[in-house]
Motif scaffolding. Structure first.
Motif, PDB file in Angstrom:
ATOM      1  N   ASP A   1       0.728  -0.558 -15.026  1.00  0.00           N
ATOM      2  CA  ASP A   1       0.769  -1.333 -16.262  1.00  0.00           C
ATOM      3  C   ASP A   1       1.712  -2.531 -16.180  1.00  0.00           C
ATOM      4  N   ALA A   2       2.526  -2.582 -15.144  1.00  0.00           N
ATOM      5  CA  ALA A   2       3.463  -3.699 -14.996  1.00  0.00           C
ATOM      6  C   ALA A   2       2.726  -5.006 -14.711  1.00  0.00           C
ATOM      7  N   GLY A   3       1.504  -4.909 -14.242  1.00  0.00           N
ATOM      8  CA  GLY A   3       0.710  -6.125 -13.994  1.00  0.00           C
ATOM      9  C   GLY A   3       1.087  -6.874 -12.738  1.00  0.00           C
ATOM     10  N   THR A   4       1.776  -6.225 -11.807  1.00  0.00           N
ATOM     11  CA  THR A   4       2.153  -6.881 -10.553  1.00  0.00           C
ATOM     12  C   THR A   4       0.916  -7.100  -9.694  1.00  0.00           C
ATOM     13  N   PRO A   5       0.626  -8.334  -9.300  1.00  0.00           N
ATOM     14  CA  PRO A   5      -0.608  -8.598  -8.534  1.00  0.00           C
ATOM     15  C   PRO A   5      -0.500  -8.135  -7.094  1.00  0.00           C
ATOM     16  N   THR A   6      -1.645  -7.948  -6.485  1.00  0.00           N
ATOM     17  CA  THR A   6      -1.732  -7.695  -5.048  1.00  0.00           C
ATOM     18  C   THR A   6      -2.276  -8.954  -4.395  1.00  0.00           C
ATOM     19  N   TRP A   7      -1.613  -9.383  -3.329  1.00  0.00           N
ATOM     20  CA  TRP A   7      -1.990 -10.620  -2.642  1.00  0.00           C
ATOM     21  C   TRP A   7      -2.580 -10.299  -1.286  1.00  0.00           C
ATOM     22  N   GLN A   8      -3.779 -10.814  -1.048  1.00  0.00           N
ATOM     23  CA  GLN A   8      -4.417 -10.644   0.249  1.00  0.00           C
ATOM     24  C   GLN A   8      -4.027 -11.792   1.161  1.00  0.00           C
ATOM     25  N   HIS A   9      -3.571 -11.442   2.344  1.00  0.00           N
ATOM     26  CA  HIS A   9      -3.191 -12.451   3.320  1.00  0.00           C
ATOM     27  C   HIS A   9      -4.436 -13.014   4.001  1.00  0.00           C
TER      28      HIS A   9
ATOM     29  N   PRO B   1      -8.425 -10.412  -7.631  1.00  0.00           N
ATOM     30  CA  PRO B   1      -8.847 -10.015  -8.962  1.00  0.00           C
ATOM     31  C   PRO B   1      -9.001  -8.492  -9.004  1.00  0.00           C
ATOM     32  N   PRO B   2      -8.940  -7.892 -10.188  1.00  0.00           N
ATOM     33  CA  PRO B   2      -8.949  -6.430 -10.295  1.00  0.00           C
ATOM     34  C   PRO B   2     -10.117  -5.749  -9.583  1.00  0.00           C
ATOM     35  N   ASP B   3     -11.320  -6.304  -9.679  1.00  0.00           N
ATOM     36  CA  ASP B   3     -12.460  -5.639  -9.039  1.00  0.00           C
ATOM     37  C   ASP B   3     -12.361  -5.687  -7.525  1.00  0.00           C
ATOM     38  N   THR B   4     -11.879  -6.816  -6.989  1.00  0.00           N
ATOM     39  CA  THR B   4     -11.701  -6.935  -5.546  1.00  0.00           C
ATOM     40  C   THR B   4     -10.617  -5.981  -5.061  1.00  0.00           C
ATOM     41  N   GLU B   5      -9.533  -5.897  -5.819  1.00  0.00           N
ATOM     42  CA  GLU B   5      -8.449  -4.995  -5.437  1.00  0.00           C
ATOM     43  C   GLU B   5      -8.924  -3.545  -5.426  1.00  0.00           C
ATOM     44  N   ALA B   6      -9.726  -3.172  -6.407  1.00  0.00           N
ATOM     45  CA  ALA B   6     -10.233  -1.793  -6.476  1.00  0.00           C
ATOM     46  C   ALA B   6     -11.084  -1.481  -5.243  1.00  0.00           C
ATOM     47  N   LYS B   7     -11.948  -2.419  -4.846  1.00  0.00           N
ATOM     48  CA  LYS B   7     -12.781  -2.215  -3.664  1.00  0.00           C
ATOM     49  C   LYS B   7     -11.916  -2.166  -2.403  1.00  0.00           C
ATOM     50  N   PHE B   8     -10.905  -3.026  -2.361  1.00  0.00           N
ATOM     51  CA  PHE B   8     -10.009  -3.082  -1.210  1.00  0.00           C
ATOM     52  C   PHE B   8      -9.267  -1.749  -1.057  1.00  0.00           C
ATOM     53  N   ARG B   9      -8.752  -1.236  -2.153  1.00  0.00           N
ATOM     54  CA  ARG B   9      -8.032   0.044  -2.118  1.00  0.00           C
ATOM     55  C   ARG B   9      -8.958   1.186  -1.713  1.00  0.00           C
TER      56      ARG B   9
END
Length: 260
Positions: free
Chosen positions: A176-184, A132-140
């Protein structure tokens, strides 16, 4: 079709010696992983593969099964194969569950054997969760700060892995393309013959660069099926260092136990 789940557990660790026996909210870490794995759908047998009698004794004390494997095993993949051979098991599918994945839900573990039972063409499988966006932001942010833990994956339209990385992939040139990031999620399913083939291969260049064993499979033409999973609102966290213990304990206090 028999499924054997193996939980590799070493006592020696540079960053966290004795990690499998660490107390996590009243239960040893290895017991928590064993309980979650035992509750997973599609798993017929669960064993802890270790090279240390202290871990084997702890497993026996809570009613689990442990198998002694050689100290020369270099990683969890080799230890999983050693356990298979020590048991003289005829299991057709082996699930390798990381011994420090104390918050991996049973339904995430079970998703891998369920998919592999349903499709005999799958040689190797591993789960991934959409961030989810908030998790991705923290991950980055964590990656930008220099943290090494955590792996991302990209895959094709048939759910076959294209690449795994310790960096965040894909690079979002156009957010803006909305491509998700997947955590393994670091657990693996193998056909027995695929596990033997993988262990027999030499470490590959990309594997050595990223310190990711699964890249050896991709570099040698072994396809890896990505299994999409959902944590159903639960937090994902592993124990890589002593400082992670307090975070895991806080998550359990907040969200409750995964199994009784």
């Amino acid at each position: 079709m028999s499924v054997l789940a193996v939980i590799p557990a070493r006592y020696a660790s540079t960053r966290f010696p004795g990690k499998p026996l660490t107390d996590i909210a009243g239960r040893k870490m290895i017991e928590r992983v064993w309980r979650h794995t035992s509750a997973a759908e599609g798993v017929d047998q669960v064993v802890v593969a270790t090279d240390d009698a202290r871990i084997a004794d702890a497993v026996a004390a809570f009613g689990g099964q442990a198998v002694m494997t050689p100290e020369t095993c270099r990683n969890g993949t080799e230890r999983a194969l050693a356990a298979l051979d020590e048991l003289n098991s005829t299991a057709e599918i082996i699930i390798n569950v990381q011994g420090d994945a104390v918050l991996t839900p049973p339904w995430v573990i079970g998703a891998v054997p369920v998919v592999m039972r349903a499709d005999a063409s799958i040689e190797m499988a591993t789960p991934a969760v959409k961030m989810p966006p908030d998790t991705e932001a923290k991950f980055r942010a964590a990656k930008a700060a220099g943290e090494v833990g955590g792996t991302t994956v990209v895959f094709d339209g048939n759910m076959k892995a294209l690449y795994f990385s310790k960096t965040v992939i894909p690079f979002q040139r156009n957010p803006d393309a909305g491509t998700p990031t997947w955590q393994h999620i670091g657990l693996y399913g193998y056909r027995a013959e695929t596990l033997r083939r993988l262990v027999a291969l030499d470490p590959s260049p990309l594997e050595q660069a990223e310190s990711l064993e699964q890249l050896r499979a991709l570099e040698n033409g072994i396809p890896i099926r990505i299994v999409e999973v959902d944590y159903r609102g639960r937090s994902a966290w592993s124990v890589d260092a002593p400082s992670d213990v307090a975070e895991v304990v806080a998550i359990i206090a907040r969200e409750g136990e995964l199994v009784s």
